[in-house]
Design a protein around this motif. Sequence first.
Motif, PDB file in Angstrom:
ATOM      1  N   ASP A 251      32.218  69.283  53.938  1.00 58.44           N
ATOM      2  CA  ASP A 251      31.532  70.411  53.286  1.00 58.44           C
ATOM      3  C   ASP A 251      31.926  70.564  51.829  1.00 58.44           C
ATOM      4  O   ASP A 251      31.091  70.944  50.993  1.00 58.44           O
ATOM      5  CB  ASP A 251      31.853  71.716  54.023  1.00 58.44           C
ATOM      6  N   VAL A 252      33.185  70.292  51.513  1.00 57.16           N
ATOM      7  CA  VAL A 252      33.660  70.472  50.132  1.00 57.16           C
ATOM      8  C   VAL A 252      33.014  69.428  49.226  1.00 57.16           C
ATOM      9  O   VAL A 252      32.579  69.725  48.109  1.00 57.16           O
ATOM     10  CB  VAL A 252      35.200  70.393  50.055  1.00 57.16           C
ATOM     11  N   PHE A 253      32.928  68.201  49.709  1.00 52.24           N
ATOM     12  CA  PHE A 253      32.271  67.148  48.931  1.00 52.24           C
ATOM     13  C   PHE A 253      30.791  67.478  48.737  1.00 52.24           C
ATOM     14  O   PHE A 253      30.248  67.322  47.637  1.00 52.24           O
ATOM     15  CB  PHE A 253      32.429  65.804  49.642  1.00 52.24           C
ATOM     16  N   LEU A 254      30.152  67.950  49.791  1.00 55.50           N
ATOM     17  CA  LEU A 254      28.744  68.343  49.684  1.00 55.50           C
ATOM     18  C   LEU A 254      28.573  69.455  48.648  1.00 55.50           C
ATOM     19  O   LEU A 254      27.603  69.449  47.878  1.00 55.50           O
ATOM     20  CB  LEU A 254      28.225  68.801  51.044  1.00 55.50           C
ATOM     21  N   SER A 255      29.522  70.387  48.609  1.00 50.44           N
ATOM     22  CA  SER A 255      29.453  71.479  47.629  1.00 50.44           C
ATOM     23  C   SER A 255      29.442  70.948  46.193  1.00 50.44           C
ATOM     24  O   SER A 255      28.785  71.521  45.319  1.00 50.44           O
ATOM     25  CB  SER A 255      30.637  72.434  47.805  1.00 50.44           C
ATOM     26  N   GLU A 256      30.182  69.869  45.948  1.00 51.79           N
ATOM     27  CA  GLU A 256      30.188  69.276  44.606  1.00 51.79           C
ATOM     28  C   GLU A 256      28.802  68.734  44.247  1.00 51.79           C
ATOM     29  O   GLU A 256      28.363  68.828  43.099  1.00 51.79           O
ATOM     30  CB  GLU A 256      31.240  68.166  44.522  1.00 51.79           C
ATOM     31  N   LEU A 257      28.122  68.165  45.223  1.00 50.29           N
ATOM     32  CA  LEU A 257      26.764  67.669  44.979  1.00 50.29           C
ATOM     33  C   LEU A 257      25.805  68.829  44.721  1.00 50.29           C
ATOM     34  O   LEU A 257      24.858  68.710  43.922  1.00 50.29           O
ATOM     35  CB  LEU A 257      26.288  66.840  46.170  1.00 50.29           C
ATOM     36  N   ILE A 258      26.059  69.962  45.374  1.00 50.42           N
ATOM     37  CA  ILE A 258      25.207  71.141  45.148  1.00 50.42           C
ATOM     38  C   ILE A 258      25.491  71.740  43.767  1.00 50.42           C
ATOM     39  O   ILE A 258      24.564  72.194  43.083  1.00 50.42           O
ATOM     40  CB  ILE A 258      25.408  72.179  46.266  1.00 50.42           C
ATOM     41  N   TRP A 259      26.756  71.732  43.321  1.00 54.37           N
ATOM     42  CA  TRP A 259      27.079  72.172  41.949  1.00 54.37           C
ATOM     43  C   TRP A 259      26.256  71.370  40.936  1.00 54.37           C
ATOM     44  O   TRP A 259      25.744  71.908  39.952  1.00 54.37           O
ATOM     45  CB  TRP A 259      28.565  71.961  41.651  1.00 54.37           C
ATOM     46  N   ARG A 260      26.139  70.063  41.191  1.00 52.30           N
ATOM     47  CA  ARG A 260      25.369  69.196  40.285  1.00 52.30           C
ATOM     48  C   ARG A 260      23.939  69.702  40.148  1.00 52.30           C
ATOM     49  O   ARG A 260      23.391  69.783  39.044  1.00 52.30           O
ATOM     50  CB  ARG A 260      25.407  67.761  40.842  1.00 52.30           C
ATOM     51  N   GLU A 261      23.331  70.078  41.274  1.00 52.73           N
ATOM     52  CA  GLU A 261      21.948  70.568  41.230  1.00 52.73           C
ATOM     53  C   GLU A 261      21.869  71.965  40.630  1.00 52.73           C
ATOM     54  O   GLU A 261      20.891  72.306  39.969  1.00 52.73           O
ATOM     55  CB  GLU A 261      21.329  70.521  42.629  1.00 52.73           C
ATOM     56  N   PHE A 262      22.906  72.773  40.846  1.00 48.79           N
ATOM     57  CA  PHE A 262      22.945  74.105  40.240  1.00 48.79           C
ATOM     58  C   PHE A 262      22.906  73.988  38.714  1.00 48.79           C
ATOM     59  O   PHE A 262      22.090  74.653  38.044  1.00 48.79           O
ATOM     60  CB  PHE A 262      24.216  74.829  40.686  1.00 48.79           C
ATOM     61  N   PHE A 263      23.746  73.131  38.158  1.00 52.54           N
ATOM     62  CA  PHE A 263      23.770  72.968  36.697  1.00 52.54           C
ATOM     63  C   PHE A 263      22.464  72.363  36.179  1.00 52.54           C
ATOM     64  O   PHE A 263      22.018  72.680  35.077  1.00 52.54           O
ATOM     65  CB  PHE A 263      24.971  72.126  36.267  1.00 52.54           C
TER      66      PHE A 263
END
Length: 431
Positions: A251-263
């Motif tokens: 989940d933590v790694f997935l969150s980093e990928l979601i941060w990418r899309e947020f930015f």
Amino acid sequence: MSKQEVSIFWFRRDLRLEDNVGLFQALQSKYSVVPLFIFDDSILDSLPKNDARVGFIHDSLSKINTQLQEIGSSLLVKKGKTFNVWQLLLEEYDVKEVFFNKDYEPYAIQRDTAICELLEANKTIAYSFKDQVIFEEKEISKADGLPYTVYTPFKNKWLEKYKSMAPVQEYDTESYFSNFHKNSFDFPTLEQIGFEQSPIKVKPHNLKFIANYQDIRDFPALDKTSYLSPHLRFGTVSVRKLVNWAFHKNDVFLSELIWREFFMQILFSFPKVVTQNFKSAYDGIQWRNNEEDFKRWCSGTTGYPMVDAGMRQLNETGYMHNRVRMVVASFLCKHLMIQWQWGEAYFAEKLLDYDMSANVGNWQWAAGTGCDAAPYFRVFNPEIQQKKFDEKGIYIRKWIKEFDLGYGKPMVEHAMARDRAIATYKAGILK
């Protein structure tokens, strides 16, 4: 002699044949598909001749070309101003359709708008597709249709939407490879493009540490990161394959990928953030912007080992560990009171994984001027960060060879710098 009727697929930030949305759609065309890449002088002219990222692009294109040669096709590689290149292509071929994947950066949007107008004037149909993200533009938005500017609700909505369709569709391009145009274009050398090999190389990505990513990601000496970021930046990996895989792994790694899309969404919705504070209330801060201090930060000679090791790693390899990125960025903005745009530009020049949306987003996060940013009174103590995340000094000794010979004094005292930063921010924030 009549010109050949063709479709063109235009590679940009999607340097792979597998699971490529725009390419998959192009190969459904009733015309044979010419695969194209353009080395854009508008971008290249500002880069050093041994820029490692250009070398990585060239290597990635060479792999694509080799794959294409195995099926009797090849990659058409051009160099020049993008608009001029397209004008010449439209003279050379009877281009019926053009396919490409979207790019959300301001320059790319401007460029693509101009090319689409040119194609329309030529009666050529242009099709663009979402490929480098799971959700784009306004697909993740608040109930009122406005974009999210805080990460956690964005992430929650993202996950909700993803789970409703998981796994997201992947695209079987290989089944349609026979629709590539049969040709044998000459593939240019790096030197013919006007560049030369860099001693700095992009590393292969490695996902074997993801299972316990949350336990190891903050310790730079372990060197157990995925090295995925340049591959995501240039599209040598599919974000759909990656997210479908990561969803079940960590989940933590997935969150980093979601941060990418947020930015990416922030950059698309608020393009001013490229050069301006997201929070305009911070426009009144009186930065010191001392050039000598900036040079010491760039060269990794601040006297703070964690900061200096990070900057030396960046200068020598084009990489910097993510935890260390936060430390060096906070140091520049808070300890030295140098505005984030200076650091952002230096990272843009040096990082192999430079991606405008993430770079701007993370720099503004560190400076406190961005959306969902660290509060201005949060000032990383580099010495405490070193004790927490590199207690034995393994990372520091790797990059600071002279460390055990009696390392220099810090260029600024932490307590004084912290007090100065907080007071300066407080006085400068516009009411």
